[in-house]
Design an enzyme around this catalytic site. Structure first.
Site, PDB file in Angstrom:
ATOM      1  CG  ASP A   1     -12.397  -0.215   0.184  1.00 39.25           C
ATOM      2  OD1 ASP A   1     -11.031  -0.020   0.861  1.00 39.25           O
ATOM      3  OD2 ASP A   1     -12.431  -0.807  -0.416  1.00 39.25           O
TER       4      ASP A   1
ATOM      5  CG  PHE B   1      -2.827  -5.627   3.739  1.00 39.97           C
ATOM      6  CD1 PHE B   1      -2.877  -4.534   2.847  1.00 39.97           C
ATOM      7  CD2 PHE B   1      -3.567  -6.865   3.250  1.00 39.97           C
ATOM      8  CE1 PHE B   1      -3.790  -4.443   1.771  1.00 39.97           C
ATOM      9  CE2 PHE B   1      -4.323  -6.833   2.110  1.00 39.97           C
ATOM     10  CZ  PHE B   1      -4.464  -5.681   1.394  1.00 39.97           C
ATOM     11  CG  LEU B   2      -4.587  -9.240   7.668  1.00 38.13           C
ATOM     12  CD1 LEU B   2      -4.755 -10.509   8.658  1.00 38.13           C
ATOM     13  CD2 LEU B   2      -5.406  -9.616   6.551  1.00 38.13           C
TER      14      LEU B   2
ATOM     15  CG  LEU C   1      -5.227   0.130   4.984  1.00 37.30           C
ATOM     16  CD1 LEU C   1      -5.147   1.323   6.130  1.00 37.30           C
ATOM     17  CD2 LEU C   1      -4.140  -0.034   4.198  1.00 37.30           C
ATOM     18  CD  GLN C   2      -8.007  -6.547   3.610  1.00 37.14           C
ATOM     19  OE1 GLN C   2      -9.013  -6.973   3.188  1.00 37.14           O
ATOM     20  NE2 GLN C   2      -6.741  -7.082   3.524  1.00 37.14           N
TER      21      GLN C   2
ATOM     22  CB  SER D   1      -8.536  -6.281  -3.398  1.00 38.28           C
ATOM     23  OG  SER D   1      -7.456  -5.408  -2.985  1.00 38.28           O
ATOM     24  CG  LEU D   2      -3.610  -9.024  -6.703  1.00 31.80           C
ATOM     25  CD1 LEU D   2      -2.989  -7.994  -7.837  1.00 31.80           C
ATOM     26  CD2 LEU D   2      -2.576  -9.881  -6.069  1.00 31.80           C
TER      27      LEU D   2
ATOM     28  CD1 TRP E   1      -0.252  -8.709  -2.490  1.00 29.24           C
ATOM     29  CD2 TRP E   1      -0.607  -8.159  -0.733  1.00 29.24           C
ATOM     30  NE1 TRP E   1       1.026  -8.582  -1.961  1.00 29.24           N
ATOM     31  CE2 TRP E   1       0.802  -8.281  -0.843  1.00 29.24           C
ATOM     32  CE3 TRP E   1      -0.989  -7.518   0.462  1.00 29.24           C
ATOM     33  CZ2 TRP E   1       1.575  -7.639   0.062  1.00 29.24           C
ATOM     34  CZ3 TRP E   1      -0.221  -7.004   1.461  1.00 29.24           C
ATOM     35  CH2 TRP E   1       1.220  -7.288   1.340  1.00 29.24           C
TER      36      TRP E   1
ATOM     37  CG  HIS F   1     -10.031  -3.304   0.777  1.00 34.60           C
ATOM     38  ND1 HIS F   1     -10.345  -2.639  -0.271  1.00 34.60           N
ATOM     39  CD2 HIS F   1      -8.968  -4.306   0.579  1.00 34.60           C
ATOM     40  CE1 HIS F   1      -9.431  -3.149  -1.574  1.00 34.60           C
ATOM     41  NE2 HIS F   1      -8.717  -4.144  -0.763  1.00 34.60           N
TER      42      HIS F   1
END
Length: 268
Positions: free
Chosen positions: A219, A155-156, A158-159, A94-95, A33, A247
């Site tokens: 992750d 989001f980046l 969080l990875q 992931s997605l 994503w 992740h």
């Protein structure tokens, strides 16, 4: 609509080498994503020593056009039409893992093997299933409407959160992401909707193809305990748990991923 496709190796010095490349088993790589296929470059170049590697930008991401409706089945079908070989192995991150599982389930004659990388057949946490808390994806969806750029930055982060080299990896991700136009908000919302609603647990258990699931033990989005849960649901699934990986393990553990995939294919 058009789907951007890139094959590795990028250079083919002579005609004979190009022909040899076409005889290798095909490996299709699907990113996650908000990303694009350029993030695969290092891993793709390594895998291209053994496979004909085909990378696609998901609809509305990278250089690919947007599709409508943005639903799992529609995305899968459009990508499938763009893949220039009849049979292939598919690797989804992931997605992209959700799309890979759907592709294998609905088109078993075209997909010979399935590899999920930091993926989850049911991304959202359930009573009996480890995953992301529903509120996390809901907040991302709400924040996209106000500030899509800042939402993607979060989001980046969080990875790579919790990794010793997190700051360096975050810069690396940002640089890679900025090499292409940002995804459309429609594509981002559509991708989140797929992650919020997709449940392919039964399909994963029933797939006729061999499956390799690769996880990172650090992750923050895919709980490492999922490896054990998936093994219980599908005992013949091969599992690779990468020590110290988050992740986006292709940034930190590309050699380990390459070795796991080669062994998976050689075990046929």
């Amino acid at each position: 609509m058009s789907i951007y496709l890139k094959e590795y190796p990028l250079t083919q010095p002579d005609k004979n080498e190009a022909v040899l490349g076409q005889t290798k088993p095909a490996l299709v790589m699907l990113h996650g994503w908000s990303m694009h296929s350029g993030l695969w470059q290092t891993l793709a170049e390594q895998l291209a020593q053994h496979f004909r590697v085909i990378c696609l930008d998901l609809p509305g991401h990278g250089l690919s056009g947007l599709c409508a409706p943005y639903q799992l089945e529609t995305v899968t079908d459009i990508l499938l039409q763009a893949i220039p070989t009849e049979q292939f192995m598919v690797l989804g991150w992931s997605l992209g893992a959700s799309i890979a599982l759907d592709m294998a389930w609905r088109y078993p004659k075209r997909v010979s093997r399935v590899i999920t990388l930091a993926g989850n057949p049911c991304f959202v946490e359930q009573n009996d299933w480890p995953g992301v808390h529903p509120n996390v994806l809901m907040r991302f969806s709400e924040n996209l409407m106000h500030d899509s750029h800042q939402t993607l930055v979060r989001f980046l982060a969080l990875q790579v959160n919790g990794l010793p080299e997190g700051k360096h990896l975050l810069r690396q991700l940002k640089t890679a992401i900025e090499s292409c136009p940002p995804p459309t908000v429609e594509a981002l919302q559509g991708g989140l909707k797929i992650l919020q609603t997709c449940d392919l647990r039964d399909e994963l258990a029933a797939l006729s193809q061999p499956v390799l699931a690769i996880f990172g033990d650090h992750d923050k989005l895919i709980p490492p305990v999922l490896a054990k849960v998936i093994k219980q649901r599908r005992p013949d699934c091969q599992i690779s748990l990468l020590a110290g990986a988050g992740h986006a393990p292709f940034l930190t553990h590309s050699e380990h991923i390459q070795q796991a995939i080669i062994q998976f294919v050689d075990d046929a």
